[in-house]
Design an enzyme around this catalytic site. Structure first.
Site, PDB file in Angstrom:
ATOM      1  N   SER A  76       1.289  -1.434   0.116  1.00 43.42           N
ATOM      2  CA  SER A  76      -0.460   0.256  -0.122  1.00 43.42           C
ATOM      3  C   SER A  76       0.579   1.342  -0.406  1.00 43.42           C
ATOM      4  O   SER A  76       1.865   0.858   0.307  1.00 43.42           O
ATOM      5  CB  SER A  76      -0.450   0.094   1.586  1.00 43.42           C
ATOM      6  OG  SER A  76      -1.109   1.031   1.723  1.00 43.42           O
ATOM      7  N   TYR A  97      -3.003  -1.542  10.731  1.00 42.53           N
ATOM      8  CA  TYR A  97      -2.540  -1.689   9.491  1.00 42.53           C
ATOM      9  C   TYR A  97      -1.329  -0.889   8.285  1.00 42.53           C
ATOM     10  O   TYR A  97      -0.565  -1.507   8.072  1.00 42.53           O
ATOM     11  CB  TYR A  97      -3.793  -0.865   8.065  1.00 42.53           C
ATOM     12  CG  TYR A  97      -3.859  -0.762   7.112  1.00 42.53           C
ATOM     13  CD1 TYR A  97      -4.310  -2.242   6.310  1.00 42.53           C
ATOM     14  CD2 TYR A  97      -3.482  -0.061   6.003  1.00 42.53           C
ATOM     15  CE1 TYR A  97      -4.138  -2.473   5.030  1.00 42.53           C
ATOM     16  CE2 TYR A  97      -3.294  -0.053   4.638  1.00 42.53           C
ATOM     17  CZ  TYR A  97      -4.099  -1.272   4.047  1.00 42.53           C
ATOM     18  OH  TYR A  97      -4.149  -1.194   2.680  1.00 42.53           O
TER      19      TYR A  97
HETATM   20  C1  BGC Z   1      -6.439   1.414   2.290  1.00 45.39           C
HETATM   21  C2  BGC Z   1      -7.332   2.341   2.325  1.00 45.39           C
HETATM   22  C3  BGC Z   1      -7.190   3.898   1.842  1.00 45.39           C
HETATM   23  C4  BGC Z   1      -6.025   3.498   0.593  1.00 45.39           C
HETATM   24  C5  BGC Z   1      -5.102   5.233  -0.059  1.00 45.39           C
HETATM   25  C6  BGC Z   1      -4.895   1.909   1.221  1.00 45.39           C
HETATM   26  O1  BGC Z   1      -4.026   0.769   1.349  1.00 45.39           O
HETATM   27  O2  BGC Z   1      -6.862   0.600   2.262  1.00 45.39           O
HETATM   28  O3  BGC Z   1      -8.343   2.680   3.300  1.00 45.39           O
HETATM   29  O4  BGC Z   1      -8.485   5.169   0.982  1.00 45.39           O
HETATM   30  O5  BGC Z   1      -4.975   3.134   1.065  1.00 45.39           O
HETATM   31  O6  BGC Z   1      -5.236   6.511   1.456  1.00 45.39           O
END
Ligand code: BGC
Length: 260
Positions: free
Chosen positions: A148, A161
């Site tokens: 991410s 997360y």
């Molecule tokens: C998350 C989302 C978030 C996006 C951008 C992703 O990794 O799961 O919740 O909106 O990143 O910030």
């Protein structure tokens, strides 16, 4: 220059968490590139039917296997099933991921443990078992982790997360070095805001959605298909010299953060 050359003919791929969202998009795209697909999912039998049907109706080869990515026995059984059905394992996409959002000072530690288990122990277990199989086959392989932008960018209310995504950044970098002698490459894809069920809360709330879009220079959600085309490249022979890196796909989000 006649027809489109499929990138992944004769390859076999496991995509974790492929019942919905980015995993579903990747499973369908890799199948269109010629790979036989193992759709990993959790939940009730039939939970992965949408992905299965999309691949079957496009003429692809696919099976679905229920396996908890953090459970070594279940993951070993899934890898054995892939090899028994399709003959090898060439590509692993560690896509399964979850998030719960709470202010840090209120975050229940049990939820943190659950997030670690799916987002970090899962890729560790799946990569380890897949790498053993790839080493045994002796023809290299591809491991792609769906990380991410939050392996780099803080996100208030999402500390666990973010911590797991930071963890996967270093897991990738370290095992890429260890697995390089076996010609197994390991890379991360770092998506930004992609329109999938993980962001259902934001998608349902116009004010939250507008605030998120204001952080994205390209001003829109990304699509699972767009992440999938990057995955198809990284899974292919064309990406043989890419390893140990994160490839961000975020509409410019990381460049804008903090610039307003
Ligand atoms: C998350 C989302 C978030 C996006 C951008 C992703 O990794 O799961 O919740 O909106 O990143 O910030």
């Amino acid at each position: 220059m006649k027809g489109y050359l499929m990138k992944l003919q004769n390859k076999v791929a496991i995509v974790t968490g492929a019942a919905t969202g980015i995993g579903q998009g990747i499973a369908i795209r890799l199948a269109k590139e010629g790979a036989a697909i193992v759709v990993d999912y959790v939940g009730k039998p039939g939970a992965a039917d949408a992905t299965l049907n999309a691949i079957k109706s496009a003429g692809g080869k696919v099976i679905a296997v229920a396996a908890d990515v953090s459970n070594p026995q279940q993951v070993q059984a899934m890898v054995d099933e892939a090899v028994k059905t399709f003959g090898s394992l060439d590509i692993l996409v560690n896509n399964a991921g979850i998030e719960f959002k709470h202010p840090f000072v209120e975050f229940p530690v049990e939820q943190f443990q659950k997030i670690i288990s799916v987002n970090l122990i899962g890729p560790f277990v799946c990569s380890q078992i897949a790498a053993r199989q790839m080493i045994k086959q002796g023809k290299g392989g591809r491991i792609i982790n769906i990380s991410s932008v939050h392996e780099d960018l803080p996100m208030p209310t999402n500390a666990p997360y973010c911590a797991t995504k930071g963890g996967i950044r270093m897991l990738t970098r370290t095992i890429a070095v260890e697995l390089a002698p076996h010609k197994i490459t390991v890379n991360n894809i770092g998506p930004g805001a992609i329109f999938t069920p993980i962001d259902a809360d934001v998608e349902a709330n116009k004010a939250m959605e507008d605030a998120l879009m204001a952080e994205i220079p390209l001003g829109r959600w990304g699509k699972p298909e767009e992440v999938a085309s990057l995955a198809a490249f990284l899974a292919s022979d064309e990406a043989a010299y890419c390893t140990g890196s994160t490839f961000f796909i975020d509409g410019g989000m990381l460049r804008q953060a903090g610039s307003l």
